[in-house]
Design a protein around this motif. Structure first.
Motif, PDB file in Angstrom:
ATOM      1  N   ALA A 124       1.058   8.717 -10.144  1.00 50.88           N
ATOM      2  CA  ALA A 124       0.778   9.855 -11.032  1.00 50.88           C
ATOM      3  C   ALA A 124       0.936  11.175 -10.300  1.00 50.88           C
ATOM      4  CB  ALA A 124      -0.629   9.727 -11.620  1.00 50.88           C
ATOM      5  N   LYS A 125       0.575  11.207  -9.024  1.00 50.53           N
ATOM      6  CA  LYS A 125       0.750  12.436  -8.224  1.00 50.53           C
ATOM      7  C   LYS A 125       2.224  12.787  -8.086  1.00 50.53           C
ATOM      8  CE  LYS A 125      -3.484  12.033  -5.471  1.00 50.53           C
ATOM      9  NZ  LYS A 125      -4.040  11.870  -4.101  1.00 50.53           N
ATOM     10  N   MET A 126       3.081  11.770  -7.968  1.00 47.96           N
ATOM     11  CA  MET A 126       4.524  12.024  -7.839  1.00 47.96           C
ATOM     12  C   MET A 126       5.109  12.583  -9.133  1.00 47.96           C
ATOM     13  SD  MET A 126       5.852   8.610  -5.885  1.00 47.96           S
ATOM     14  CE  MET A 126       4.708   7.670  -4.865  1.00 47.96           C
ATOM     15  N   MET A 127       4.481  12.256 -10.269  1.00 43.57           N
ATOM     16  CA  MET A 127       4.991  12.682 -11.569  1.00 43.57           C
ATOM     17  C   MET A 127       4.338  13.968 -12.063  1.00 43.57           C
ATOM     18  SD  MET A 127       7.367  10.585 -12.598  1.00 43.57           S
ATOM     19  CE  MET A 127       7.491  10.814 -14.372  1.00 43.57           C
ATOM     20  N   SER A 128       3.361  14.489 -11.323  1.00 48.17           N
ATOM     21  CA  SER A 128       2.690  15.725 -11.729  1.00 48.17           C
ATOM     22  C   SER A 128       3.424  16.924 -11.134  1.00 48.17           C
ATOM     23  CB  SER A 128       1.238  15.715 -11.254  1.00 48.17           C
ATOM     24  OG  SER A 128       0.512  14.662 -11.861  1.00 48.17           O
ATOM     25  N   CYS A 129       3.590  17.948 -11.952  1.00 48.11           N
ATOM     26  CA  CYS A 129       4.265  19.147 -11.461  1.00 48.11           C
ATOM     27  C   CYS A 129       3.779  20.350 -12.259  1.00 48.11           C
ATOM     28  CB  CYS A 129       5.781  18.985 -11.550  1.00 48.11           C
ATOM     29  SG  CYS A 129       6.429  18.833 -13.227  1.00 48.11           S
ATOM     30  N   THR A 157      11.122   2.899  -2.190  1.00 49.99           N
ATOM     31  CA  THR A 157       9.706   2.527  -2.228  1.00 49.99           C
ATOM     32  C   THR A 157       9.241   2.278  -3.661  1.00 49.99           C
ATOM     33  OG1 THR A 157       9.065   4.866  -2.319  1.00 49.99           O
ATOM     34  CG2 THR A 157       9.169   3.825  -0.132  1.00 49.99           C
ATOM     35  N   HIS A 158       9.888   2.976  -4.616  1.00 50.07           N
ATOM     36  CA  HIS A 158       9.533   2.867  -6.029  1.00 50.07           C
ATOM     37  C   HIS A 158      10.815   2.746  -6.850  1.00 50.07           C
ATOM     38  CE1 HIS A 158       6.061   4.767  -4.163  1.00 50.07           C
ATOM     39  NE2 HIS A 158       5.330   4.444  -5.215  1.00 50.07           N
ATOM     40  N   LYS A 179       0.836  -1.186   0.000  1.00 54.56           N
ATOM     41  CA  LYS A 179       0.000   0.000   0.000  1.00 54.56           C
ATOM     42  C   LYS A 179       0.877   1.244   0.000  1.00 54.56           C
ATOM     43  CE  LYS A 179      -3.849  -2.200   0.109  1.00 54.56           C
ATOM     44  NZ  LYS A 179      -4.688  -2.213  -1.089  1.00 54.56           N
ATOM     45  N   PRO A 180       0.461   2.300  -0.710  1.00 61.48           N
ATOM     46  CA  PRO A 180       1.258   3.507  -0.743  1.00 61.48           C
ATOM     47  C   PRO A 180       1.466   4.078   0.654  1.00 61.48           C
ATOM     48  CG  PRO A 180      -0.439   3.558  -2.437  1.00 61.48           C
ATOM     49  CD  PRO A 180      -0.723   2.373  -1.579  1.00 61.48           C
ATOM     50  N   ASP A 181       2.694   4.529   0.927  1.00 61.82           N
ATOM     51  CA  ASP A 181       3.032   5.132   2.205  1.00 61.82           C
ATOM     52  C   ASP A 181       2.719   6.618   2.137  1.00 61.82           C
ATOM     53  OD1 ASP A 181       4.088   6.103   4.512  1.00 61.82           O
ATOM     54  OD2 ASP A 181       6.121   5.324   4.216  1.00 61.82           O
ATOM     55  N   THR A 182       1.732   7.060   2.872  1.00 62.13           N
ATOM     56  CA  THR A 182       1.303   8.458   2.820  1.00 62.13           C
ATOM     57  C   THR A 182       1.888   9.289   3.949  1.00 62.13           C
ATOM     58  OG1 THR A 182      -0.678   7.897   4.096  1.00 62.13           O
ATOM     59  CG2 THR A 182      -0.864   7.842   1.708  1.00 62.13           C
ATOM     60  N   HIS A 183       2.744   8.682   4.782  1.00 65.66           N
ATOM     61  CA  HIS A 183       3.233   9.395   5.968  1.00 65.66           C
ATOM     62  C   HIS A 183       4.664   9.883   5.819  1.00 65.66           C
ATOM     63  CE1 HIS A 183      -0.411   8.177   8.030  1.00 65.66           C
ATOM     64  NE2 HIS A 183      -0.189   6.929   7.690  1.00 65.66           N
ATOM     65  N   SER A 219       8.102  10.813   2.832  1.00 66.37           N
ATOM     66  CA  SER A 219       8.434  11.053   1.433  1.00 66.37           C
ATOM     67  C   SER A 219       8.913   9.766   0.769  1.00 66.37           C
ATOM     68  CB  SER A 219       9.528  12.111   1.339  1.00 66.37           C
ATOM     69  OG  SER A 219       9.084  13.343   1.876  1.00 66.37           O
ATOM     70  N   PRO A 220       8.396   9.448  -0.403  1.00 70.12           N
ATOM     71  CA  PRO A 220       8.847   8.246  -1.114  1.00 70.12           C
ATOM     72  C   PRO A 220      10.324   8.340  -1.476  1.00 70.12           C
ATOM     73  CG  PRO A 220       6.817   9.132  -2.056  1.00 70.12           C
ATOM     74  CD  PRO A 220       7.334  10.165  -1.128  1.00 70.12           C
ATOM     75  N   ILE A 221      10.960   7.201  -1.566  1.00 77.27           N
ATOM     76  CA  ILE A 221      12.333   7.103  -2.060  1.00 77.27           C
ATOM     77  C   ILE A 221      12.261   6.403  -3.405  1.00 77.27           C
ATOM     78  CG2 ILE A 221      14.641   6.186  -1.659  1.00 77.27           C
ATOM     79  CD1 ILE A 221      13.999   6.205   1.341  1.00 77.27           C
ATOM     80  N   ILE A 222      12.641   7.104  -4.459  1.00 75.50           N
ATOM     81  CA  ILE A 222      12.476   6.594  -5.816  1.00 75.50           C
ATOM     82  C   ILE A 222      13.840   6.369  -6.451  1.00 75.50           C
ATOM     83  CG2 ILE A 222      11.476   7.014  -8.085  1.00 75.50           C
ATOM     84  CD1 ILE A 222       9.438   8.835  -6.754  1.00 75.50           C
TER      85      ILE A 222
END
Length: 336
Positions: free
Chosen positions: A173-178, A81-82, A2-6, A8-11
């Motif tokens: 998609a939220k991570m890639m939107s800017c 995470t990704h 499940k996505p971690d919302t708490h 910052s993702p590590i990509i």
């Protein structure tokens, strides 16, 4: 997973080319931590010191506070995470040779590769699922009409993120939107991936025709017939309700067929002008995915027997050394 919302993702971004560089630039706009793997240790050190890729999109400034560069891939994958795969399809197996299934356990894997695994003739997502035991719901695909060169210039762009788990796709998609890019999620992972492969083949055909001095009128007919060819092929392999007029399908085809930044169109144009495959590859010094893809598409279609005259012409020109002029001449009679 499940996505971690708490936190910052590590990509982790795997690849050192222009598309990988553009993806890093996009991610730098958002609240994420980026680990960037490049094959060449000299490139890793250069980016650490100067903050830009010396070989591709060198005008793009890399935010070194957000980006850490690596040349040891397992190290770059720790705690991620990704994971984004942005290596040409022909080289992804070699790039991932030191990666174990446990290195990817629990991570979301995103393919930014618009190609097929050569010789095995399978999609990148199917290869990831099989080779690394990654559940299909943890795999996404980046698609859409989005050239790296325009991302570098911060031109308004759009991406589609596809996954069988549409919530996972929406989260990424939220991570890639800017500020200069919009991304949205859909569920049609197979349709998006096959269309992304096929549009490179069509761009080769457009480039070949252009190199032979065919004009815009012919190319318009060629592209419209190509869309029908793509639909026949995709529907045969993965039948489902999909709107191929959407930007992830038609939009991606159009930009690849017409843009000055299209590697596949450029490669095809050189072939049409009389270059050999080898000489065109050497002069471009970049990978045209369609060259490898058409061989796989031709092999896959032996099973489905879909009518694909444009793809057949490209295959004959590139792999059977057929005359580009003769093949396009024969193709003309089959277009409407």
């Amino acid at each position: 997973m499940k996505p971690d919302t708490h936190s910052s993702p590590i990509i982790t971004v795997i690849g050192g080319g222009s598309w990988a560089t553009a993806i890093v630039k996009i991610l730098c706009e958002n609240d994420v931590h980026i680990r960037w793997w490049l094959r060449n240790i000299e490139d890793v050190e250069y980016i650490r010191k100067f903050g830009h890729n010396p070989n591709y999109l060198s005008d793009v400034q890399i935010n070194r506070r957000k980006v850490r560069t690596f040349y040891q891939l397992p190290k770059a994958l720790e705690d991620a995470t990704h994971v984004i795969l942005a290596v040409p399809a022909a080289f992804i197996q070699d790039a991932m040779k030191d990666v174990r299934p446990e290195d990817l356990q629990g991570k979301v894997i995103i393919s930014a590769i618009k190609g097929l695994i050569p010789n095995e003739n399978i999609l990148i997502t199917d290869w990831v699922e099989s080779a690394f035991s990654v559940p299909k719901g943890q795999i996404c695909v980046i698609a859409g009409p989005c050239h790296a060169e325009e991302v570098a210039l911060e031109k308004q762009s759009y991406l589609t993120i596809a996954s069988t788990d549409v919530l996972q796709a929406a989260h990424f998609a939220k991570m890639m939107s800017c500020r200069f890019l919009q991304a949205h999620a859909i569920k049609d992972i197979y349709g998006v991936e096959y269309c992304a492969v096929m549009k490179n083949v069509i761009a080769l055909a457009c480039g070949i025709a252009h190199g032979l001095n065919y004009g815009d009128n012919f190319q318009a007919v060629l592209v419209s017939n190509s869309m029908q060819e793509i639909q026949r092929f995709v529907d045969a392999i993965n039948p489902m309700q999909r709107d191929l007029m959407a930007s992830a399908y038609l939009g991606d085809l159009l930009v690849t067929a017409y843009s000055q930044f299209s590697r596949n169109r450029t490669f095809g144009n050189m072939i049409g002008r009389g270059y050999s495959v080898k000489s065109a590859q050497v002069e471009m010094n970049m990978i045209a995915e369609g060259y490898y893809a058409i061989k796989s598409i031709f092999a896959i279609n032996k099973q489905y027997q879909v009518n694909m005259p444009i793809s057949k012409a490209v295959y004959r020109i590139l792999y059977e050394k057929a005359s580009p002029a003769s093949e396009i001449q024969k193709l003309k009679a089959q277009l409407r």
